[in-house]
Design an enzyme around this catalytic site. Sequence first.
Site, PDB file in Angstrom:
ATOM      1  N   ASN A  44     -10.669 -20.784  35.207  1.00 32.76           N
ATOM      2  CA  ASN A  44      -9.622 -19.823  34.856  1.00 32.76           C
ATOM      3  C   ASN A  44      -8.372 -19.977  35.711  1.00 32.76           C
ATOM      4  O   ASN A  44      -7.254 -19.719  35.253  1.00 32.76           O
ATOM      5  CB  ASN A  44     -10.156 -18.387  35.002  1.00 32.76           C
ATOM      6  CG  ASN A  44     -11.251 -18.073  34.002  1.00 32.76           C
ATOM      7  OD1 ASN A  44     -11.548 -18.858  33.112  1.00 32.76           O
ATOM      8  ND2 ASN A  44     -11.878 -16.930  34.167  1.00 32.76           N
ATOM      9  N   ASN A 144      -8.466 -24.715  29.906  1.00 31.55           N
ATOM     10  CA  ASN A 144      -9.787 -24.149  30.191  1.00 31.55           C
ATOM     11  C   ASN A 144      -9.995 -22.863  29.400  1.00 31.55           C
ATOM     12  O   ASN A 144      -9.147 -21.965  29.429  1.00 31.55           O
ATOM     13  CB  ASN A 144      -9.913 -23.833  31.683  1.00 31.55           C
ATOM     14  CG  ASN A 144     -11.187 -23.066  32.004  1.00 31.55           C
ATOM     15  OD1 ASN A 144     -12.265 -23.651  32.056  1.00 31.55           O
ATOM     16  ND2 ASN A 144     -11.081 -21.763  32.215  1.00 31.55           N
ATOM     17  N   GLU A 145     -11.104 -22.797  28.676  1.00 29.85           N
ATOM     18  CA  GLU A 145     -11.549 -21.562  28.002  1.00 29.85           C
ATOM     19  C   GLU A 145     -10.414 -20.829  27.295  1.00 29.85           C
ATOM     20  O   GLU A 145     -10.275 -19.599  27.423  1.00 29.85           O
ATOM     21  CB  GLU A 145     -12.244 -20.637  29.006  1.00 29.85           C
ATOM     22  CG  GLU A 145     -13.549 -21.191  29.527  1.00 29.85           C
ATOM     23  CD  GLU A 145     -14.321 -20.200  30.404  1.00 29.85           C
ATOM     24  OE1 GLU A 145     -13.773 -19.130  30.720  1.00 29.85           O
ATOM     25  OE2 GLU A 145     -15.463 -20.504  30.766  1.00 29.85           O
ATOM     26  N   TYR A 216     -23.455 -19.685  30.853  1.00 30.34           N
ATOM     27  CA  TYR A 216     -24.098 -19.080  32.010  1.00 30.34           C
ATOM     28  C   TYR A 216     -25.248 -18.214  31.509  1.00 30.34           C
ATOM     29  O   TYR A 216     -25.051 -17.376  30.629  1.00 30.34           O
ATOM     30  CB  TYR A 216     -23.113 -18.213  32.799  1.00 30.34           C
ATOM     31  CG  TYR A 216     -21.953 -18.989  33.394  1.00 30.34           C
ATOM     32  CD1 TYR A 216     -22.028 -19.500  34.675  1.00 30.34           C
ATOM     33  CD2 TYR A 216     -20.788 -19.202  32.664  1.00 30.34           C
ATOM     34  CE1 TYR A 216     -20.966 -20.215  35.234  1.00 30.34           C
ATOM     35  CE2 TYR A 216     -19.724 -19.910  33.201  1.00 30.34           C
ATOM     36  CZ  TYR A 216     -19.825 -20.416  34.492  1.00 30.34           C
ATOM     37  OH  TYR A 216     -18.776 -21.119  35.026  1.00 30.34           O
ATOM     38  N   GLU A 264     -18.915 -26.422  32.449  1.00 28.86           N
ATOM     39  CA  GLU A 264     -19.322 -25.245  33.220  1.00 28.86           C
ATOM     40  C   GLU A 264     -20.711 -24.845  32.729  1.00 28.86           C
ATOM     41  O   GLU A 264     -20.881 -24.520  31.559  1.00 28.86           O
ATOM     42  CB  GLU A 264     -18.355 -24.070  33.066  1.00 28.86           C
ATOM     43  CG  GLU A 264     -17.047 -24.219  33.816  1.00 28.86           C
ATOM     44  CD  GLU A 264     -16.207 -22.950  33.798  1.00 28.86           C
ATOM     45  OE1 GLU A 264     -16.787 -21.840  33.739  1.00 28.86           O
ATOM     46  OE2 GLU A 264     -14.974 -23.067  33.840  1.00 28.86           O
ATOM     47  N   GLN A 320     -20.507 -23.127  40.327  1.00 31.87           N
ATOM     48  CA  GLN A 320     -19.705 -24.061  41.123  1.00 31.87           C
ATOM     49  C   GLN A 320     -20.582 -24.665  42.220  1.00 31.87           C
ATOM     50  O   GLN A 320     -21.793 -24.498  42.172  1.00 31.87           O
ATOM     51  CB  GLN A 320     -18.509 -23.333  41.715  1.00 31.87           C
ATOM     52  CG  GLN A 320     -17.529 -22.822  40.663  1.00 31.87           C
ATOM     53  CD  GLN A 320     -16.311 -22.120  41.284  1.00 31.87           C
ATOM     54  OE1 GLN A 320     -15.973 -22.280  42.436  1.00 31.87           O
ATOM     55  NE2 GLN A 320     -15.667 -21.294  40.473  1.00 31.87           N
TER      56      GLN A 320
END
Length: 474
Positions: A44, A144-145, A216, A264, A320
């Site tokens: 982000n 990103n995203e 996630y 991710e 991470q």
Amino acid sequence: MGRCVYGGIYDPQHAEADESGFRRDVLSMVQDLQVPIIRYPGGNFVSGFRWEDSVGPKSERPVRMDAAWKSIEPNQVGLDEFDGWAGRAGSEVMMAVNLGTRGVEAAAQLLEYCNVRGGTAFSELRKQHGRSEPYGYKVWCLGNEMDGPWQICNKSAEEYGTLARETAKVMKRIDPSIELVACGSSSIHLPTFPQWDATVMELTYDVADFLSVHMYLENKEEELDNYALKAIHMDRYIEAITATCDYVKAKKRSDKVMYLSFDEWNVVPGTWKKNNAEPWIFAPALCEGNYSMAAAVVFGNMLISLLKHSDRVRIACLAQLVNVFGPIMTDASGAAWKQTVYYPYLHASLFGRGMALNVMAQVPGVTTRDFTEAPMLDSVAVMDEQTGDITIFAVNRSVSDELELSVELRGFGEYGVCERIVMRSEDSGAFNSAAQPDLIVPEQLASQRIDNNVCTATLEPMSWNVIRVRRTAR
């Protein structure tokens, strides 16, 4: 993000700090993992990133407000510092460009700064900053995203796909050798999935080399037996995205295969807190928590899923490395330790290189709240193509029952057992900490055997298992 960089890999006041301010003890743990590639400057954060802030003399770099995480960014670890650290870690850099607050021009200028040898404004600026040779980064993320409403300047699929396409066209004209990653869906739970991916692919299929996906897996105070099976969601996610890409391939009458960058992925520690600090401070504690033994099993299962789908998943970045959902943790006292999830990653990195083999399994089923007759075992095998040695990664996802594993090795030659590594605990909620850094560590067992080229072993409930067999004859 949070304490991943400042207070994580970088802490100039620490006793273990090197001449550049990076912690030697943390770097050593990263080196042991043999991480192939690390994404910079992050997720982000990149949607508000001004790359110019991260280059040049450190004393002249501005202090910025990072709107992504409501934190203060001093830019003391910038592009050149991170590149040097990644080189010492033995990792390549996967660079990301800002397609949130910025766009084509800034992305092109960053690429010029990084990859053009000289003779142009930004390549010469790099030389003025003390870097005569280009960085030569080969893999670049196009934002990103961008589908996420939490993202700075998030866009519709049409808006993002058009911007990514035009950015990619310019970047590949500057350096045709680079590979580009377009943003796919950042969550399987968003209402735009998978239409977002189909639309973005239709707009970028000819210029992108990868489509990114993120996942996630969190244990939201649910039953342990249900949590143990959650990596099934990753299998389904990969299969759905692959089908979407192949639909666009067919629609375009293309011969090109679109690969996936799972840039991710992680499990979420059961005790995590998204934000443990007030906004607008330096290096706040964000998304930190303790990884239990159960989390290590689900984490290992995600690694198995990635290996099983490695025909299409060609890049996968754990998010991470340190503190922020980190397999490596540090604290204010100066300690550093390995969380439970560190070890499955280590094993996959050391022994999961080679050719992934399909495993045809007959497995008892487990039924839980969200899953019906789900296989108790999940496994994958990887063969070293030079030696013929085979490593079997396996998780027993049952919370109470042992599982007898029997693996037939016919057709590969004669094999003998090399070693067996197991992670297990009587307490599925137990975790490592600064006070007990080695509470849960891998064990070497000798309880497996090979008879007539059939390897057998007993897998304990909620366990991560690595069985390595060595070819003794062809």
